[in-house]
Design a protein around this motif. Sequence first.
Motif, PDB file in Angstrom:
ATOM      1  N   ILE A   1     -41.964 -43.541  87.296  1.00  0.00           N
ATOM      2  CA  ILE A   1     -41.054 -44.003  86.245  1.00  0.00           C
ATOM      3  C   ILE A   1     -41.784 -44.151  84.913  1.00  0.00           C
TER       4      ILE A   1
ATOM      5  N   ARG B   1     -40.163 -42.724  81.512  1.00  0.00           N
ATOM      6  CA  ARG B   1     -39.346 -43.692  80.787  1.00  0.00           C
ATOM      7  C   ARG B   1     -39.269 -43.432  79.284  1.00  0.00           C
TER       8      ARG B   1
ATOM      9  N   GLY C   1     -39.258 -49.826  90.334  1.00  0.00           N
ATOM     10  CA  GLY C   1     -38.388 -49.482  89.211  1.00  0.00           C
ATOM     11  C   GLY C   1     -38.412 -50.538  88.119  1.00  0.00           C
TER      12      GLY C   1
ATOM     13  N   ILE D   1     -32.211 -46.820  85.166  1.00  0.00           N
ATOM     14  CA  ILE D   1     -33.165 -46.735  86.280  1.00  0.00           C
ATOM     15  C   ILE D   1     -32.567 -45.970  87.453  1.00  0.00           C
TER      16      ILE D   1
ATOM     17  N   TYR E   1     -40.219 -49.689  84.513  1.00  0.00           N
ATOM     18  CA  TYR E   1     -39.303 -49.543  83.387  1.00  0.00           C
ATOM     19  C   TYR E   1     -39.543 -50.616  82.319  1.00  0.00           C
TER      20      TYR E   1
END
Length: 303
Positions: free
Chosen positions: A187, A191, A124, A210, A128
């Motif tokens: 992710i 994102r 994560g 997140i 991110y």
Amino acid sequence: MTAKRSAGNPATENSGKTFKISRKGRYKLIWMRYKRNKLAMLGMVVFIVMLLAVFGAPLYIDYDEAITQHIVDAFTPPGSEHIFGTDQLGRDLFARVIYGGQISLGAGLATVAVSFVGGVVLGGIAGYFGGKVDNIIMRVCDMLMAIPGTMLAMAIVAALGAGLDKLLLSLAIVQIPGSARTVRAAIMNLRNSEFIEAARCYGTGSARVIFKHLLPNILGPLIVTTFMTLGQIILCIAAMGYLGIGVQAPTPEWGSIISENQSNIRYYPYLGLIPGLFIMISVLSLNFIGDGLRDALDPKMKN
């Protein structure tokens, strides 16, 4: 008057309720898709029964039966007194297989839980934030993944020493990089989505974005990967037990049971077939569950 009309607006009153109903309907749809896969349902039933039998063992069989030696009863074939027979030391094979499953399945589940959390946190953050943070985390993961998983786990156990806690730590270190890569890739695809941009515009913190907005949308592939990984971990635990660097005697474990009886399997094949069958059934059922979840969570599947 405006406030009064707003309070009586059905759309306003039922907005939260509508969301709950739609989410409940989504879970119901996933379950309906999953039920259509007969092999997945069979795998789930078999694995649940195996978990109940293994972790409920103290309710119907004494642990002493798995470790107490009765030389006079050595190599007793399967029968009414000993369901799976006895080994070369007269220990009840059924008790050893059942209590050995507590190590194989319990250690596998614990490893998956640790690797899941570690992979979610590292993947994560890397996915991110990107940039240098992503490069550092992913290069470390690349170094760990460059070494075959079983060999790396063996090397860690050999360095730290034998023991269940060392075994769990070594397996978690091996599995975290793969989980982190799965989370990172998912992710990175989300994102820059509009709902993430909207959350940022409202001043939502990175941690909340997140864990509140991104992770719920990637749980599907992550859960599928977790079930597939659990089967690999069970095989790895059995391999390490067979080589004598896992759980130490007299504690039973499926791989170590086969290793202890390998010189007698030619004349007493049940000593190897029965624990090997339990390994095969557990891994196969987990693969069936993973395949079923993958199909059920695929939005392209027909309702």
